[in-house]
Design an enzyme around this catalytic site. Structure first.
Site, mmCIF file in Angstrom:
data_model
loop_
_atom_site.group_PDB
_atom_site.id
_atom_site.type_symbol
_atom_site.label_atom_id
_atom_site.label_comp_id
_atom_site.label_asym_id
_atom_site.label_seq_id
_atom_site.Cartn_x
_atom_site.Cartn_y
_atom_site.Cartn_z
ATOM 1 N N SER A 1 0.707 -1.303 0.059
ATOM 2 C CA SER A 1 0.099 0.134 -0.173
ATOM 3 C C SER A 1 0.809 1.203 -0.074
ATOM 4 O O SER A 1 0.332 2.511 -0.418
ATOM 5 C CB SER A 1 -0.893 0.012 1.278
ATOM 6 O OG SER A 1 -0.264 -0.006 2.452
ATOM 7 N N HIS B 1 -5.056 -3.134 -3.290
ATOM 8 C CA HIS B 1 -4.626 -2.110 -4.070
ATOM 9 C C HIS B 1 -4.215 -2.654 -5.615
ATOM 10 O O HIS B 1 -4.002 -1.857 -6.497
ATOM 11 C CB HIS B 1 -3.473 -1.358 -4.011
ATOM 12 C CG HIS B 1 -3.687 -0.482 -2.600
ATOM 13 N ND1 HIS B 1 -4.247 0.818 -2.612
ATOM 14 C CD2 HIS B 1 -3.423 -0.910 -1.341
ATOM 15 C CE1 HIS B 1 -4.059 1.206 -1.216
ATOM 16 N NE2 HIS B 1 -3.627 0.048 -0.489
ATOM 17 N N LYS C 1 -11.457 1.171 -2.294
ATOM 18 C CA LYS C 1 -10.672 1.672 -3.218
ATOM 19 C C LYS C 1 -10.783 1.586 -4.753
ATOM 20 O O LYS C 1 -11.736 2.388 -5.024
ATOM 21 C CB LYS C 1 -9.126 0.963 -3.021
ATOM 22 C CG LYS C 1 -8.656 1.442 -1.652
ATOM 23 C CD LYS C 1 -7.787 0.721 -0.904
ATOM 24 C CE LYS C 1 -7.498 1.117 0.715
ATOM 25 N NZ LYS C 1 -6.569 0.386 1.245
HETATM 26 C C1 LIG Z 1 -6.963 0.179 2.727
HETATM 27 C C2 LIG Z 1 -6.031 -1.263 3.011
HETATM 28 C C3 LIG Z 1 -6.935 -2.061 3.775
HETATM 29 C C4 LIG Z 1 -8.220 -1.846 4.493
HETATM 30 O O1 LIG Z 1 -9.386 -1.769 3.816
HETATM 31 P P1 LIG Z 1 -10.613 -0.839 4.388
HETATM 32 O O2 LIG Z 1 -11.658 -1.180 3.069
HETATM 33 O O3 LIG Z 1 -10.150 0.536 3.787
HETATM 34 O O4 LIG Z 1 -10.750 -0.981 5.727
HETATM 35 C C5 LIG Z 1 -6.605 -3.445 3.792
HETATM 36 N N1 LIG Z 1 -5.536 -3.857 3.320
HETATM 37 C C6 LIG Z 1 -4.654 -2.872 2.598
HETATM 38 C C7 LIG Z 1 -3.571 -3.395 1.991
HETATM 39 C C8 LIG Z 1 -5.149 -1.428 2.418
HETATM 40 O O5 LIG Z 1 -4.345 -0.801 1.703
#
Ligand SMILES: *Cc1c(COP(=O)(O)O)cnc(C)c1O
Length: 384
Positions: free
Chosen positions: A182, A210, A239
């Site tokens: 991330s 991602h 995302k």
């Molecule tokens: C953003 C993220 C999460 C968390 O997901 P949410 O739906 O925002 O709680 C989990 N793992 C990674 C790698 C992330 O970047």
């Protein structure tokens, strides 16, 4: 409670002294990757809405229609009355996208990892975690009570050595990694991790928060490695899918177990129907427009080529600046030029690697990408 406020105040003072205090900044998001802060409009390179789908007319309409028809909230745990039929529709679609037998939707990605991991491993087991894995993988590992073994980032040889040393002494072993990291944007060697896991009877969990929607025609990072066997494919709807919620795709047996035992599913309210409807609409767009899903990576590559950096592997490109105050100053300078690129500091990233994390979207104009690259080139030259 004087001692309570004194405690909080001292903590804040210490964080301020290290440039590590964080503050919320109310932000309105518009389409075209435009955000508004303090009445100022900026082009955002910090949103994870890689395809702009959170603002897509069809996605907004699906969410609005579901909220109007079914209500704003789910009203109870999925195991009570919160299991709207849209959730099972969404699970079928996600399983098909990921090529698994089944899927389970959670309230968020964070809730998915903190629910899945403790359901599968516990005391007497071990979990091997990539050093740069997301905070919610670490949280899930800690909640599980399994022995936590950290392996060096994307270092297959280090993991092999640790599995050889630790695997014989435990009942079950889980290997957990981000598929796309991330804060670094690089990709886990899922084919090699999968082979190692097979050799040591370890279960591979890849967090594709991602990757889904933006890699391999939208199928995600796992699909970049056709030979990899990834029994636990986690991800988020929050995302590239532009909605909210998390998921795990896996075998029917694993999914059935999660639905009866994962604490973050059993003891938390179900995902609102509008979030599921929005994610379904986004999946329609993603699966019918593979070329559109390649846009964020194409913009990232335009940026890395302009700056002479190694080619981007994902829509995330880190520009590491070192100390927290350097990253904050660079971010402020870019804001002055109309760009929002938020500084990322420890403990989100390791000490001494504070950075600008640049995230690219299909909505960015090439000219803006190039303008940002040139502005960052000037800042890097000044800092060198
Ligand atoms: C953003 C993220 C999460 C968390 O997901 P949410 O739906 O925002 O709680 C989990 N793992 C990674 C790698 C992330 O970047």
């Amino acid at each position: 409670m004087q001692s309570l406020d004194a405690f909080a105040g001292e903590k804040l003072t210490a964080l301020d002294a290290k440039s590590l205090r964080r503050r919320l900044k109310p932000t309105r998001r518009h389409d075209g990757a435009i955000v508004e802060r303090d009445g100022k409009r900026l082009i955002s390179f910090s949103c994870n809405d890689y395809l702009g789908l959170s603002h897509h007319p069809a996605v907004r309409a699906a969410a609005a229609e579901a909220a109007l028809n079914y209500g704003a909230g789910a009203a109870a745990s999925r195991l009570v009355t919160g299991d709207h039929p849209l959730l099972s529709d969404l699970e079928k679609r996600l399983a098909r996208l990921k090529g698994t037998e089944a899927a389970c939707v959670f309230g968020s990605g964070y809730l998915a990892n903190t629910g899945v991991i403790p359901t599968l491993v516990g005391p007497g087991d071990a979990i091997f975690v990539d050093a740069l894995a997301h905070a919610c993988i670490w949280a899930g590992a800690q909640l599980s009570g399994a022995k936590i073994v950290k392996f060096a980032h994307n270092d297959v040889a280090d993991l092999a050595r640790l599995l050889e040393a630790e695997r014989p002494g435990v009942r079950h072993a889980l290997v957990a990694t981000d598929g796309v990291f991330s804060m670094d944007g690089d990709i886990a060697p899922l084919d090699q991790l999968s082979a190692l896991c097979e050799r040591h009877d370890a279960w591979l969990l890849s967090d594709d928060a991602h990757g889904v929607g933006v890699l391999a025609g939208g199928r995600g990072s796992g699909a970049l490695f056709p030979d990899a066997k990834i029994p636990l494919q986690m991800g988020t709807l929050s995302k590239a899918l532009g909605s909210y919620g998390g998921y795990l795709c896996g075998s029917q047996a694993v999914i059935d177990l999660l639905k009866t035992r994962a604490r973050t599913l059993v003891y938390a309210t179900g995902l609102p129907p509008a979030s599921a409807a929005a994610a379904l609409a986004s999946l329609d767009i993603i699966q019918t427009n593979p070329a559109f899903t390649e846009q964020p990576l194409a913009k990232a590559r335009l940026f890395t080529r302009r700056l002479g950096l190694p080619d981007a592997h994902s829509p995330i490109v880190p520009v590491v600046l070192g100390e927290a105050d350097a990253a904050l100053a660079a971010s402020a300078a870019l804001e002055g030029q109309g760009f929002l690129v938020v500084a990322i500091r420890p403990p989100t990233v390791p000490e001494g690697t504070a950075r600008l994390r640049v995230a690219f979207s299909a909505e960015h104009a090439d000219a803006d990408v190039l303008r940002l690259a040139d502005a960052i080139a000037v800042l890097r030259k000044a800092a060198a």
